[in-house]
Scaffold this motif. Sequence first.
Motif, short mmCIF file in Angstrom:
data_model
loop_
_atom_site.label_atom_id
_atom_site.label_comp_id
_atom_site.label_asym_id
_atom_site.label_seq_id
_atom_site.Cartn_x
_atom_site.Cartn_y
_atom_site.Cartn_z
N GLY A 557 -26.46 19.41 -13.46
CA GLY A 557 -26.78 18.72 -12.21
C GLY A 557 -25.56 18.52 -11.33
O GLY A 557 -25.62 18.71 -10.11
N LEU A 560 -24.63 21.79 -9.81
CA LEU A 560 -25.56 22.10 -8.72
C LEU A 560 -25.15 21.37 -7.45
O LEU A 560 -25.18 21.94 -6.35
CB LEU A 560 -26.99 21.74 -9.12
N LEU A 561 -24.74 20.09 -7.58
CA LEU A 561 -24.31 19.33 -6.42
C LEU A 561 -23.04 19.91 -5.82
O LEU A 561 -22.89 19.97 -4.59
CB LEU A 561 -24.10 17.86 -6.80
N SER A 564 -23.87 22.99 -3.96
CA SER A 564 -24.64 22.70 -2.75
C SER A 564 -23.73 22.44 -1.56
O SER A 564 -24.15 22.62 -0.40
CB SER A 564 -25.56 21.50 -2.97
N GLY A 574 -32.66 22.21 -6.11
CA GLY A 574 -32.64 20.95 -6.85
C GLY A 574 -33.88 20.12 -6.60
O GLY A 574 -34.45 19.54 -7.54
N PHE A 799 -27.92 12.51 -5.96
CA PHE A 799 -28.56 13.70 -5.38
C PHE A 799 -29.19 13.39 -4.04
O PHE A 799 -29.03 14.15 -3.07
CB PHE A 799 -29.62 14.24 -6.35
N THR A 803 -28.31 14.82 -0.36
CA THR A 803 -29.39 15.40 0.45
C THR A 803 -29.48 14.70 1.79
O THR A 803 -29.69 15.34 2.84
CB THR A 803 -30.74 15.28 -0.30
#
Length: 938
Positions: A557, A560-561, A564, A574, A799, A803
């Motif tokens: 995770g 992934l961040l 991003s 995600g 997250f 976002t």
Amino acid sequence: MRMITFFLIGLTVHVVFFLSIFDIYFTSPLVHGMMPQSTPLAPPASRLVLVVADGLRADSLFTLLPNGSSRTPYLRSIIEDTGTWGVSHTRVPTESRPGHVALIAGFYEDVSAVAKGWKENPVEFDSVFNESRHTWCWGSPDILPMFAKGASGDHVYTHTYPAQEEDFASTDASRLDTWVFTQVKSFFQSAKSNSTLKASLLEDKNVFFLHLLGIDTNGHAHRPMSQEYLDNIALVDTGVAELVSMVEDFFGNDGRTAYVFTADHGMTNWGSHGAGHPSETLTPLVVWGAGVHNAQKVTEPQPYNDGYLQDWKLEHLRRVDVNQADIAPLMASLIGVPIPVNSVGVLPLLYLNNSGQFKAESMYTNAIQVLEQFKMKMSQKKDTTLSFLFTPYQLLTESKQAEFTRKARILIQLEKYDDAISLCQSLISYSLEGLVYYHTYDRFFLGCSVVLGFVGWTSYVVLVILKTHASLNRHPNLTKQNPNRNLARLCMCVAVVITAFLLIQRSPITYYIYCLLPVPVWYSVLKESGTLTDLIRSAPSLPLWKCFCYFVLVAFGIELLVVSFFHRAMLTVGLAVLSLWPLLSGLYHKAKFRSLSWFLGCLCLAGFPLMPVVGREPNLSLVTCAGLLTLFTSACYLWSSRQRTPLHPSDRQQFVTQMLHVAVCAYVPSLTHSSLQQKQGLPLLNQIISWSTLVSSILVPLLSSTRLFHRLLSIFLSLTSTYLLLSTGSEALFPPVLSWLMFVWINIEQEALLAQGVSGRQEVELLSLSTLDFSANIDITKIRQLKLDDIRRSYFFVFFIITAFFGTGNIASINSFDPASVYCFLTVFNPFIMGGLMMWKVIIPFIIVMCTFETIQVATQLSSRSLFLIVLVISDLMALHFFFLVQDYGSWLDIGTSISHYVIVMSMTIFLMLLSVVTHILTSQRLILWQRPKMHFP
């Protein structure tokens, strides 16, 4: 450690880590103490006229009209007959201040200097204006004063219009340029009857600087492809033609005037600048007059593969591209003034029409001027470094410096000018590389210190979490053990050694902070070693397989961040994965409606990261739709909750008022932009509504009930009103969709906690989630220990924060800023107020997510400190990841990208720490403006 103490220490540590990146990568490139260098030969020009068309793109000037004619016939004739032309390549950030500093002073300012403003000089610097005998300037009050302030003596004269004239809502921004040309005309007219002024003008080494802001203003207001922008270019061309005629007439056509026409930066198709798009970094350069080559016809292909020569129908004329800083030594050479001492520009010889000796001497002067900077930088670093630790730049040792200069001098005396020029160019190249070497000499040392402190801080937070919130088998001897005195003495000795080392090297005060900070941090870590021992002893009783799976998921995770930040589409991936959470966790069977709402909310929010970030045209109908969506969802909530939680009459009145306010704010942007398009300016009523909405956006929610959902709805309506006023398109839909998903998250977390087996009184309260009150004190006896699910909650929070940061598409890069976003508030150029408004627009989704997280903390009966510590670890691991990426990348573009992302994450962490206090006040506090009758709520 008390929460407030921990908060202050954590805030201090993160501020230090945040500021460290500027000391390591963005320190001022200037060195002082060098002697000015000038060419001994007589210059070809007595005076220089510098015209800078702010915001002018290269293609806008050079491209012909469809009928084959040019919108700039005068400059086109110069290019084809009497001058030399090319493209000036600017550097990021493509803003007015750094662009003008590069043009006139010959160096590229660091980012921290740009951030300090347009009107003041963070550091004093030399410039062509400073070295001139007299300089007269006309133009913007944002640009001219900084060169007058930086000049020694009182020979730089500025003439500026009022700052209020820089109005994006102006009926015609080209009048700014008309004002400049009119003032210059009046100036020369008055000089004919003013003997003192005329005598000054007839002296040599004079500079006339015209800063033309109209093109930039029209580009921001109407876009570079608009008729206003293109007409402004034609106006400038006519003005330049009249200016040249007037100057030549005043000086009797003596042929001693050199002219330079260029731009500080370009502009994107959507009317912004600041980043590195070719439309921003490619600016025109046209030079003509005394000492400048006439147009050179060429028949062979030129060494440019960008296709512009064919597009501009200029493939038959020699094109000479330069770096923006190269223009400063060119101007200095033309009028015979010393090259600015901090210039890193290389004299573009192909522009000069002079003898080989003059070119060789000018290039030699340029080389010595750059070499002097290198020698001063090397001397400074050598004086502040222990002799046995100092590593000189091997390609330019003191003996090699002497050899270079001696050979160049001999070649000039032997009239081998081409060889001398080639040697001087090599010397400049080595000197510039050496400057970078010494400028970044301490980078690795400081980077290691920061990483050491960063790792220590993260380790300490993890140990605090384990110590206070984990069920570990406590070792009786370790729990009673006092801090080791030997450890304290050892840390004191290390601190003394580091301090002595830095004192000997006469290091800046900030170095002490970065190098000494790891000492107390690691002392705290080692002092908590008993907790680590407890964890090892408890390992057999822990669900190791479940812990390992969570570790892998969290690591994935976080990665992934991180990715991003480079590829926003990863947020969409995600969110798609997160939408499956109820199904994977088994919650779908217990709460199908909420799970379906979660799934749809995630998918709707997943569309926003895929939307275009830059280049979007305003679509105010979407702003109106966002207002209607906000009203619809709010009305649905109030209707559905009227039976469970009756509203107090004053609350009902406030909600109705807020919803009407949202409707007004959804209409104001359309009304404002319609007025601006009709050249009627910003309506005063719209401006009053906008500013009053901004001021009241935090205060109004404090008037509502502290009941959980009532307070959240009031916050949402209040913040959305402001957000609508700052929106121009699809981003206005983001807060309603985000708020919908946050509302579902609160409800589904209730189901997740009940699924864990909550019992007793706590279960009864959770079943009546709508009756919870933010202001109610949490019973400390009901505070539970952290569970693995709390890691998931904290990750969800991080997250959603990221976002919220990237999902609106406003922060992808500098050039994604659209001035139209603030037109409801002001249209007169003010970078600080405009920047503050855009920052508030960014923070609004943050507050929505943070209020949701505060709600989950209350609903799950968990102290805010507990989950916040996990959030801190996740964000710190991301920042550390970016810091390592900065060390690994070789190219400056990749380093700059990683640095910007590190700064974003650190800023975000500091903001979250500060906003956590604001959010707590916003949710739990209440302003009692009138006495309310007591009312029973079930």
